[in-house]
Design an enzyme around this catalytic site. Structure first.
Site, short mmCIF file in Angstrom:
data_model
loop_
_atom_site.label_atom_id
_atom_site.label_comp_id
_atom_site.label_asym_id
_atom_site.label_seq_id
_atom_site.Cartn_x
_atom_site.Cartn_y
_atom_site.Cartn_z
N GLY A 176 0.77 -1.23 0.00
CA GLY A 176 0.00 0.00 0.00
C GLY A 176 0.80 1.28 0.00
N ASP A 177 2.13 1.20 0.21
CA ASP A 177 2.92 2.43 0.25
C ASP A 177 4.41 2.12 0.04
OD1 ASP A 177 3.30 5.19 0.55
OD2 ASP A 177 3.62 5.04 2.71
N LEU A 178 4.71 1.28 -0.95
CA LEU A 178 6.09 0.83 -1.13
C LEU A 178 6.86 1.79 -2.03
CD1 LEU A 178 7.85 -1.35 0.02
CD2 LEU A 178 7.45 -2.72 -2.03
N ASN A 213 10.79 3.26 1.87
CA ASN A 213 10.26 2.14 2.65
C ASN A 213 10.89 0.80 2.28
OD1 ASN A 213 8.63 3.53 4.38
ND2 ASN A 213 6.75 3.23 3.21
#
Length: 269
Positions: free
Chosen positions: A176-178, A182
């Site tokens: 969801g937020d790579l 991250n």
């Protein structure tokens, strides 16, 4: 006790008001409490991020990371997602205190993909996605089908068709937020992901994170560069080019298109 960095404390007070101030005040004693409960030796080094604080710790000679997060809605299931992956492409979770939003994890970093060329980084991110997406959804995960229907209520009406276009029967566990920050250098494997959100559904939902990050590195025509990066992400990850563009447009519109990617991707769909 640890000392909470002043700039981090000020940020939370400015952002969350008295709730943020109260949370900051609990952190030194909470870290001590968790260290005692989990048998940790706490280093004086403290790292901070957008949603929480990370202490470098050791247990039985193993270097670990203790993260305590402010209870935002999109990070309350972070530990559950890491548990679901069981270290497959992401850091391993060793302990979790749900009440205090505290996680004891395998340590990775500080080097991230931010310092590596975008082309190489996209290939690494795609490989991590391929492993994460082998896992099924968790209870409490936000389904991408539901996200699409909710988000179109907050964007211009001419884009409402995206809700129907992006419905799917596919349900896999998503990061969801790579984005590049991250993904951290690690010891167990060359690179591991951190900071997942709790989404499940369409794999192409993921495409926007490495797309709208580091746009300042595009040379030449900006829109052409955005489309070229989009195609590279889709090729590396095996995403349908049009479907992934629709997801990225929806992400961008829901976020006010502050990155300015919608005009370029409109030509893809």
């Amino acid at each position: 006790m640890i000392a909470v960095p002043t700039d981090f404390a000020q940020m939370y007070v400015a952002r969350e008001g008295e709730s943020g101030r109260a949370w900051i005040a609990t952190l030194p004693a909470l870290i001590d409490e968790l260290a005692t409960a989990w048998g940790l030796t706490v280093d004086e080094s403290v790292l901070t991020g957008h949603v929480g604080l990370v202490c470098l710790v050791e247990r039985d000679g193993q270097e670990l990371a203790l993260k305590v997060s402010y209870p935002y809605e999109d990070n309350v299931h972070e530990g559950d997602v890491l548990t679901g992956w069981q270290g497959d492409g992401a850091v391993r979770l060793l302990e979790q205190d749900r009440r205090h939003k505290a996680l004891l994890m395998e340590r990775a970093g500080p080097e991230s993909l931010v310092t590596h060329p975008v082309d190489e980084s996209i290939v690494i991110i795609a490989e991590l996605w391929s492993r994460m997406h082998r896992h099924g959804p968790l209870d409490g995960a936000v389904l991408t089908n539901d996200a699409a229907r909710e988000w179109v209520t907050r964007i211009p009406e001419e884009w409402a068709f995206l809700a129907d276009d992006l419905q799917t029967d596919e349900v896999v566990l998503l990061h969801g937020d790579l984005h590049y920050e991250n993904v951290l250098r690690a010891d167990r494997e060359p690179w591991l992901a951190i900071d997942p959100k709790c989404y499940a559904g369409d794999r192409a939902f993921e495409a926007v994170s490495p797309l709208w990050d580091r746009l300042d590195e595009i040379t030449g025509d900006r829109d052409e560069g955005i489309r070229a990066r989009h195609l590279q992400i889709c090729e590396a990850a095996g995403f349908d080019v049009v479907r992934a563009a629709k997801w990225s447009i929806l992400h961008a519109l829901e976020d006010g298109d502050e990155h300015g990617i919608v005009p370029a991707l409109t030509q893809v769909i």
